[in-house]
Design an enzyme around this catalytic site. Structure first.
Site, PDB file in Angstrom:
ATOM      1  N   ASP A   1      -6.994  18.877 -14.616  1.00 56.06           N
ATOM      2  CA  ASP A   1      -7.288  17.535 -15.114  1.00 56.06           C
ATOM      3  C   ASP A   1      -6.838  17.486 -16.574  1.00 56.06           C
ATOM      4  OD1 ASP A   1      -8.401  15.201 -16.163  1.00 56.06           O
ATOM      5  OD2 ASP A   1     -10.224  15.348 -14.968  1.00 56.06           O
TER       6      ASP A   1
ATOM      7  N   LYS B   1      -7.857   6.211 -19.306  1.00 57.84           N
ATOM      8  CA  LYS B   1      -8.167   6.735 -20.627  1.00 57.84           C
ATOM      9  C   LYS B   1      -6.941   6.649 -21.542  1.00 57.84           C
ATOM     10  CE  LYS B   1     -12.199   7.764 -18.780  1.00 57.84           C
ATOM     11  NZ  LYS B   1     -12.014   7.682 -17.328  1.00 57.84           N
TER      12      LYS B   1
ATOM     13  N   TYR C   1     -16.597  17.174 -15.942  1.00 55.43           N
ATOM     14  CA  TYR C   1     -16.982  15.771 -16.042  1.00 55.43           C
ATOM     15  C   TYR C   1     -17.988  15.447 -14.937  1.00 55.43           C
ATOM     16  CZ  TYR C   1     -16.489  10.767 -15.055  1.00 55.43           C
ATOM     17  OH  TYR C   1     -16.736   9.452 -14.768  1.00 55.43           O
TER      18      TYR C   1
ATOM     19  N   ARG D   1       0.843  -1.194   0.000  1.00 60.89           N
ATOM     20  CA  ARG D   1       0.000   0.000   0.000  1.00 60.89           C
ATOM     21  C   ARG D   1       0.879   1.245   0.000  1.00 60.89           C
ATOM     22  NH1 ARG D   1      -1.150   2.347   4.487  1.00 60.89           N
ATOM     23  NH2 ARG D   1      -1.383   0.417   5.685  1.00 60.89           N
TER      24      ARG D   1
END
Length: 383
Positions: free
Chosen positions: A177, A202, A104, A51
């Site tokens: 972004d 993406k 978005y 982690r």
């Protein structure tokens, strides 16, 4: 890997040695949750628990940082997990954020339905209007100005450098972004951004086979704060996800060139089609942000939106009639995808100030032969 090397060279070679044990060309997938230690409180290779850090993830994070022109990269389990870390680190119940008025849907949902009830003030604003951005900032309360450029799905183009000046004058951070552009087409840190956000699902991943997110910063203090939240909240990229994302990243430049080539041809075709009311693509001179996009982007990307004559029902029908272009959510893969934002990716903003036009169709233009995509759209539009 020196920053003097070109983008594609760094995409393939940036980061620590892929495999110091056996010199494998491809980074190994370190599928381990924990690591043996050389004593209580000591580590052999800087890793103690996956982690907190994993060698496969480290290669991805360092490569992303290099490509964005920053010193620190952080990989997350999704783009929204990356966004959540930013908001947790730099906002609070008495704070305020400025966001795009055409953001978005998932980003707006996070702000409006998770953080506003927590106490964060949120003001959507047209980011193409610098005076409106300045007016939306609340003195001594606004800690973040959040930018998408181009936006999803209306492809507005914001002046990153101009907004950076406005945000920094008010003591706020500029978060950009960069998902639609990718680091190949746009470099927000060089234009004044403090934090760059990606849904690596993406274009960076590029093959519609992995979900992920990332943050890139250049400032050490910001990186330390974000890294604390990354570890404390735990929404990290697993080793196999990091490996898939890194594999996609290596071909980002060539893919973005083809995406951009195809999207330009598709947009020009749609602009002359009798069934189309409006085409929205930064590469067209008709786009309001075309000149700005020319200055701050290398190319114009693979996303094209358009409005259909005949309204919502016809827009939905067009989405259902394509045969090569796949009806589906998400974007940035090698295959072309078509969707109706109002009923699909942006359903979460229906009835809000961010509601998208009902006749809008969004295409993620893939890397197929452009002639096939144009023929498919033609038959879908003609019904």
């Amino acid at each position: 890997m020196s920053e003097e090397h070109g983008f594609s060279t760094r995409a393939i070679h940036a980061g620590p040695p892929a495999d110091p044990a056996y010199n494998a060309v491809t980074p190994p997938i370190y599928a381990t949750s924990t690591y043996s230690q050389d004593g209580v409180g000591g580590t052999k290779g800087g890793y103690e628990y996956s982690r907190s850090g994993n060698p496969t993830r480290t290669v991805l994070e360092e490569c992303l940082a290099s490509l964005e022109g920053g010193r620190h990269g952080l990989a997350f389990a999704s783009g929204l997990a990356a966004e959540d870390a930013v908001l947790r680190a730099f906002t609070g119940p008495d704070g305020h954020a400025v966001v795009p008025h055409d953001a978005y849907g998932g980003t707006y949902r996070l702000f409006a339905r998770v953080y506003e009830p927590w106490g964060l003030g949120v003001t959507p604003v047209d980011l193409t209007d610098l005076e409106a951005v300045e007016a939306a900032i609340v003195p001594e309360k606004t800690t973040i100005v959040w930018v998408e450029t181009p936006t999803n799905p209306l492809l507005s183009v914001a002046d990153i450098a101009g907004i950076a000046d406005v945000a920094h004058a008010a003591g706020a951070l500029l978060v950009v972004d960069n998902t639609f552009a990718s680091p190949y087409l746009q470099q927000p840190l060089a234009l004044g951004a403090d934090v760059v956000v990606h849904s690596t699902t993406k274009y960076i991943g590029g093959h519609s086979d992995v979900v992920g997110g990332a943050l890139v910063v250049d400032d050490d203090a910001l990186a330390d704060k974000l890294r604390f939240h990354q570890n404390a909240m735990g929404a990290v990229a697993g080793p196999f996800d990091a490996w898939l994302t890194l594999r996609g990243l290596r071909t980002l430049a060539v893919r973005m060139e083809r995406h951009s080539d195809n999207a330009q041809r598709v947009a020009e075709f749609l602009e002359g089609h009798p069934a189309v009311a409006e085409v929205i693509y930064p590469g067209l001179e008709s786009h309001a942000g075309h000149v700005l996009a020319t200055k701050q982007m290398r190319r114009f990307g693979g996303m094209v939106s358009f409005r259909v004559k005949g309204g919502e029902d016809e827009a939905v029908a067009v989405c259902g009639r394509t045969k090569v272009i796949i009806l589906g959510e998400s974007l940035g893969g090698v295959e072309s995808l078509i969707e109706h934002p109002g009923r699909m990716t942006h359903a979460s903003v229906a009835g809000t100030r961010l509601e998208v036009p009902a006749d809008l169709v969004r295409i993620s233009v893939g890397i197929e032969d452009a002639e096939d995509l144009i023929a498919d759209l033609d038959q879908a539009l003609r019904g």
